[in-house]
Write a protein that holds these residues in place. Structure first.
Motif, PDB file in Angstrom:
ATOM      1  N   PRO A 190       0.923  -1.115  -0.026  1.00 15.44           N
ATOM      2  CA  PRO A 190      -0.031   0.047  -0.136  1.00 15.44           C
ATOM      3  C   PRO A 190       0.957   1.134  -0.013  1.00 15.44           C
ATOM      4  CG  PRO A 190       0.102  -0.977   2.110  1.00 15.44           C
ATOM      5  CD  PRO A 190       0.675  -1.925   1.329  1.00 15.44           C
ATOM      6  N   ILE A 191       0.235   2.262  -0.636  1.00 17.44           N
ATOM      7  CA  ILE A 191       0.997   3.451  -0.677  1.00 17.44           C
ATOM      8  C   ILE A 191       0.623   4.372   0.795  1.00 17.44           C
ATOM      9  CG2 ILE A 191       1.461   5.588  -1.799  1.00 17.44           C
ATOM     10  CD1 ILE A 191       2.282   3.158  -3.175  1.00 17.44           C
ATOM     11  N   VAL A 192       1.623   4.518   1.328  1.00 18.47           N
ATOM     12  CA  VAL A 192       1.624   5.324   2.842  1.00 18.47           C
ATOM     13  C   VAL A 192       1.803   6.961   2.640  1.00 18.47           C
ATOM     14  CG1 VAL A 192       2.235   5.352   5.064  1.00 18.47           C
ATOM     15  CG2 VAL A 192       2.598   3.410   4.082  1.00 18.47           C
ATOM     16  N   ASN A 193       0.470   7.598   2.859  1.00 15.32           N
ATOM     17  CA  ASN A 193       0.872   9.068   2.978  1.00 15.32           C
ATOM     18  C   ASN A 193       1.317   9.595   1.667  1.00 15.32           C
ATOM     19  OD1 ASN A 193      -0.047   9.022   5.651  1.00 15.32           O
ATOM     20  ND2 ASN A 193       1.922   8.588   6.468  1.00 15.32           N
ATOM     21  N   PRO A 194       0.563   9.437   0.525  1.00 13.47           N
ATOM     22  CA  PRO A 194       0.902  10.315  -0.685  1.00 13.47           C
ATOM     23  C   PRO A 194       0.794  11.415  -0.710  1.00 13.47           C
ATOM     24  CG  PRO A 194      -1.109   8.936  -0.924  1.00 13.47           C
ATOM     25  CD  PRO A 194      -0.796   8.670   0.302  1.00 13.47           C
ATOM     26  N   PRO A 195       1.712  12.225  -1.430  1.00 10.94           N
ATOM     27  CA  PRO A 195       1.627  13.799  -1.540  1.00 10.94           C
ATOM     28  C   PRO A 195      -0.031  14.200  -1.781  1.00 10.94           C
ATOM     29  CG  PRO A 195       3.690  12.940  -2.650  1.00 10.94           C
ATOM     30  CD  PRO A 195       2.655  11.872  -2.447  1.00 10.94           C
ATOM     31  N   ALA A 196      -0.670  15.233  -1.112  1.00  9.07           N
ATOM     32  CA  ALA A 196      -1.727  15.604  -1.252  1.00  9.07           C
ATOM     33  C   ALA A 196      -1.872  16.329  -2.773  1.00  9.07           C
ATOM     34  CB  ALA A 196      -2.243  16.480  -0.146  1.00  9.07           C
ATOM     35  N   ASP A 197      -0.796  17.096  -3.230  1.00  9.55           N
ATOM     36  CA  ASP A 197      -0.853  17.952  -4.202  1.00  9.55           C
ATOM     37  C   ASP A 197      -0.458  17.301  -5.519  1.00  9.55           C
ATOM     38  OD1 ASP A 197       1.828  17.820  -3.612  1.00  9.55           O
ATOM     39  OD2 ASP A 197       2.380  19.840  -4.023  1.00  9.55           O
ATOM     40  N   VAL A 198      -0.271  16.090  -5.501  1.00 11.98           N
ATOM     41  CA  VAL A 198       0.411  15.331  -6.886  1.00 11.98           C
ATOM     42  C   VAL A 198      -0.652  15.134  -7.849  1.00 11.98           C
ATOM     43  CG1 VAL A 198       1.384  13.328  -7.703  1.00 11.98           C
ATOM     44  CG2 VAL A 198       2.439  14.625  -5.727  1.00 11.98           C
ATOM     45  N   THR A 199      -0.566  15.532  -8.865  1.00 11.04           N
ATOM     46  CA  THR A 199      -1.485  15.051  -9.972  1.00 11.04           C
ATOM     47  C   THR A 199      -0.741  14.300 -11.155  1.00 11.04           C
ATOM     48  OG1 THR A 199      -1.255  17.144 -11.232  1.00 11.04           O
ATOM     49  CG2 THR A 199      -3.015  17.371  -9.643  1.00 11.04           C
ATOM     50  N   SER A 200      -1.696  13.387 -11.637  1.00 11.42           N
ATOM     51  CA  SER A 200      -0.819  12.483 -12.644  1.00 11.42           C
ATOM     52  C   SER A 200      -1.447  12.310 -13.961  1.00 11.42           C
ATOM     53  CB  SER A 200      -1.246  10.826 -12.230  1.00 11.42           C
ATOM     54  OG  SER A 200      -0.472  10.696 -10.577  1.00 11.42           O
ATOM     55  N   ASP A 201      -2.100  13.381 -14.433  1.00 10.29           N
ATOM     56  CA  ASP A 201      -2.855  13.495 -15.587  1.00 10.29           C
ATOM     57  C   ASP A 201      -2.281  14.310 -16.506  1.00 10.29           C
ATOM     58  OD1 ASP A 201      -5.435  16.015 -15.189  1.00 10.29           O
ATOM     59  OD2 ASP A 201      -3.319  15.851 -14.595  1.00 10.29           O
ATOM     60  N   PHE A 202      -0.898  14.347 -16.702  1.00 12.10           N
ATOM     61  CA  PHE A 202      -0.291  15.195 -17.533  1.00 12.10           C
ATOM     62  C   PHE A 202       1.102  14.450 -17.967  1.00 12.10           C
ATOM     63  CE2 PHE A 202       2.303  16.208 -13.610  1.00 12.10           C
ATOM     64  CZ  PHE A 202       3.503  16.103 -14.034  1.00 12.10           C
ATOM     65  N   ILE A 203       1.508  14.558 -19.217  1.00 10.29           N
ATOM     66  CA  ILE A 203       2.462  13.937 -19.902  1.00 10.29           C
ATOM     67  C   ILE A 203       3.631  15.000 -20.419  1.00 10.29           C
ATOM     68  CG2 ILE A 203       3.012  12.296 -21.828  1.00 10.29           C
ATOM     69  CD1 ILE A 203       0.522  11.025 -21.480  1.00 10.29           C
ATOM     70  N   SER A 204       4.750  14.859 -20.193  1.00  9.03           N
ATOM     71  CA  SER A 204       5.698  15.427 -20.928  1.00  9.03           C
ATOM     72  C   SER A 204       6.556  14.548 -21.855  1.00  9.03           C
ATOM     73  CB  SER A 204       6.526  16.339 -20.031  1.00  9.03           C
ATOM     74  OG  SER A 204       7.523  15.684 -19.426  1.00  9.03           O
ATOM     75  N   VAL A 205       7.112  15.073 -22.821  1.00  9.66           N
ATOM     76  CA  VAL A 205       8.040  14.318 -23.788  1.00  9.66           C
ATOM     77  C   VAL A 205       9.422  14.707 -23.701  1.00  9.66           C
ATOM     78  CG1 VAL A 205       8.423  13.888 -26.192  1.00  9.66           C
ATOM     79  CG2 VAL A 205       6.230  14.070 -25.322  1.00  9.66           C
ATOM     80  N   THR A 206      10.302  13.780 -23.311  1.00 12.67           N
ATOM     81  CA  THR A 206      11.721  14.098 -23.247  1.00 12.67           C
ATOM     82  C   THR A 206      12.545  13.332 -24.111  1.00 12.67           C
ATOM     83  OG1 THR A 206      11.250  14.137 -20.900  1.00 12.67           O
ATOM     84  CG2 THR A 206      13.558  13.656 -21.425  1.00 12.67           C
ATOM     85  N   GLU A 207      13.354  14.064 -24.720  1.00 12.20           N
ATOM     86  CA  GLU A 207      14.335  13.624 -25.826  1.00 12.20           C
ATOM     87  C   GLU A 207      15.491  12.872 -24.930  1.00 12.20           C
ATOM     88  OE1 GLU A 207      15.175  13.132 -30.008  1.00 12.20           O
ATOM     89  OE2 GLU A 207      13.628  13.049 -28.556  1.00 12.20           O
ATOM     90  N   ASP A 208      15.943  11.831 -25.340  1.00  7.96           N
ATOM     91  CA  ASP A 208      17.223  10.979 -24.681  1.00  7.96           C
ATOM     92  C   ASP A 208      18.310  11.707 -24.971  1.00  7.96           C
ATOM     93  OD1 ASP A 208      15.593   9.113 -23.069  1.00  7.96           O
ATOM     94  OD2 ASP A 208      15.543   7.779 -24.500  1.00  7.96           O
ATOM     95  N   ASN A 209      18.416  12.496 -26.109  1.00 10.77           N
ATOM     96  CA  ASN A 209      19.800  13.126 -26.331  1.00 10.77           C
ATOM     97  C   ASN A 209      19.887  14.409 -25.646  1.00 10.77           C
ATOM     98  OD1 ASN A 209      18.261  14.524 -27.751  1.00 10.77           O
ATOM     99  ND2 ASN A 209      19.019  13.784 -29.734  1.00 10.77           N
ATOM    100  N   ASP A 210      18.960  14.885 -24.569  1.00 10.14           N
ATOM    101  CA  ASP A 210      19.207  15.964 -23.922  1.00 10.14           C
ATOM    102  C   ASP A 210      20.246  15.847 -22.711  1.00 10.14           C
ATOM    103  OD1 ASP A 210      18.656  18.253 -22.651  1.00 10.14           O
ATOM    104  OD2 ASP A 210      16.655  17.680 -21.598  1.00 10.14           O
ATOM    105  N   ASN A 211      21.028  16.691 -22.947  1.00 13.24           N
ATOM    106  CA  ASN A 211      22.288  16.637 -21.844  1.00 13.24           C
ATOM    107  C   ASN A 211      21.889  17.329 -20.581  1.00 13.24           C
ATOM    108  OD1 ASN A 211      23.955  15.142 -23.863  1.00 13.24           O
ATOM    109  ND2 ASN A 211      24.418  17.154 -24.721  1.00 13.24           N
ATOM    110  N   SER A 212      20.909  17.989 -20.440  1.00 12.13           N
ATOM    111  CA  SER A 212      20.769  18.784 -19.390  1.00 12.13           C
ATOM    112  C   SER A 212      19.985  17.757 -18.127  1.00 12.13           C
ATOM    113  CB  SER A 212      19.535  19.495 -19.607  1.00 12.13           C
ATOM    114  OG  SER A 212      18.152  19.074 -19.842  1.00 12.13           O
TER     115      SER A 212
END
Length: 318
Positions: free
Chosen positions: A272-294
């Protein structure tokens, strides 16, 4: 330079105009998400020739004696396991140290660190991963790179069309899952099946922590489906099909992750997940390029994606 039409960008999931970066069929920059979308698999038709860009995996690179090989050409394991040792080592490392890492698999590790990890592993497959030296995002990016560099996609191209048709023809979730289960079991060779099951089991665990790591099954699916399925090899020329295919395949991958226990006849014990953060939302997606050096999230636009996954069906599949 020539103007070309990118029928659909499999990074940003939209129809877009592109400009060839170095002549026809050499790669396109999507104006919508500003990412070289051909690296993630897109169907690009050049206005000059009418030809389409053929997907090419990353292929030889760091650790070329291990990475970029066909699965059956990888060194055998003394314990008889079909799982590539590198995949097992990285996934075990992530499960031990990174399940609660925000954006795991979405946030890229630094490319030079990923290359170094692969090079060192190719030299010494017995090496372990030290959490003091290796960031979990580096390990996650290395896993994605491993599958992207395979000469053939993990999920064979011939079953992609049946998977999409099975999903669209069945109206009940239980029927969709049964169809997927039959196709995956019958259409994926034994080595690929073992690896796919191992990876989906892992991603199912990752998604269990989505209230903390912000990576629901739908978020993970958009990261993995272009690499594991590579639909561009279908040579799609129908504009409508090209538009609809990305979301259909994303849903296929979402269901594989979300309903892993049913599709692969396996039981996963999740704490079970104990005390998950109250302000976390999971309905977004960002795209990350694997050749990004940052090593940080890409600045491409975020997009809200809702995949129609319903509660686990009560009907038990055989």
């Amino acid at each position: 330079m020539c103007l070309s039409v990118c029928l659909v960008c499999f990074v940003c999931l939209s129809v877009c105009l592109s400009v060839c970066l170095a002549g026809c069929l050499s790669g396109c920059l999507c104006f919508n998400c500003l990412i070289c979308c051909i690296s993630a698999g897109c169907v690009c038709m050049c206005s000059c020739t009418g030809e389409t860009k053929e997907y090419k995996p990353d292929g030889p690179g760091p650790g070329a004696t291990y990475f970029g090989l066909y699965l059956h050409d990888l060194p055998g394991r003394s314990d008889g396991s079909k799982i590539p040792l590198f995949v097992e080592v990285c996934l075990d490392f992530i499960e031990e140290h990174g399940l609660e890492t925000s954006g795991i698999y979405r946030v890229s590790g630094k490319k030079e660190m990923v290359d170094r990890l692969q090079t060192e592993f190719a030299k010494d497959p017995t090496m372990g991963l030290d959490p003091e030296l290796i960031n979990v995002n580096v390990a996650a990016s290395a896993v994605k790179s491993f599958f992207r560099r395979l000469p053939e996609p993990l999920i064979p191209t011939p079953i992609i069309d049946p998977l999409t048709k099975g999903l669209s023809s069945a109206t009940e979730l239980s029927d969709q899952l049964e169809s997927m289960k039959m196709l995956i079991t019958a259409g994926v060779p034994s080595i690929q099946y073992a690896i796919l099951q191992y990876l989906m089991r892992h991603l199912h665990k990752v998604s269990h922590y989505h209230e903390i790591n912000r990576m629901m099954a739908s978020n993970l699916s958009i990261v993995f489906w272009p690499t594991l399925m590579r639909p561009d090899s279908l040579n799609i020329r129908d504009f409508t099909v090209a538009q609809e295919l990305p979301l259909t395949l994303q849903r296929v991958m979402t269901l594989l992750i979300e309903y892993y226990p049913l599709i692969f006849n396996d039981t996963v014990e999740l704490p079970p997940i104990v005390n998950p953060p109250a302000d976390v939302t999971s309905d977004f997606i960002s795209v990350t390029e694997d050749n990004d050096n940052s090593g940080s999230r890409d600045t491409a636009p975020y997009m809200s994606v809702t995949i129609g996954v319903t509660p686990l069906p009560s009907q038990k599949m055989s």
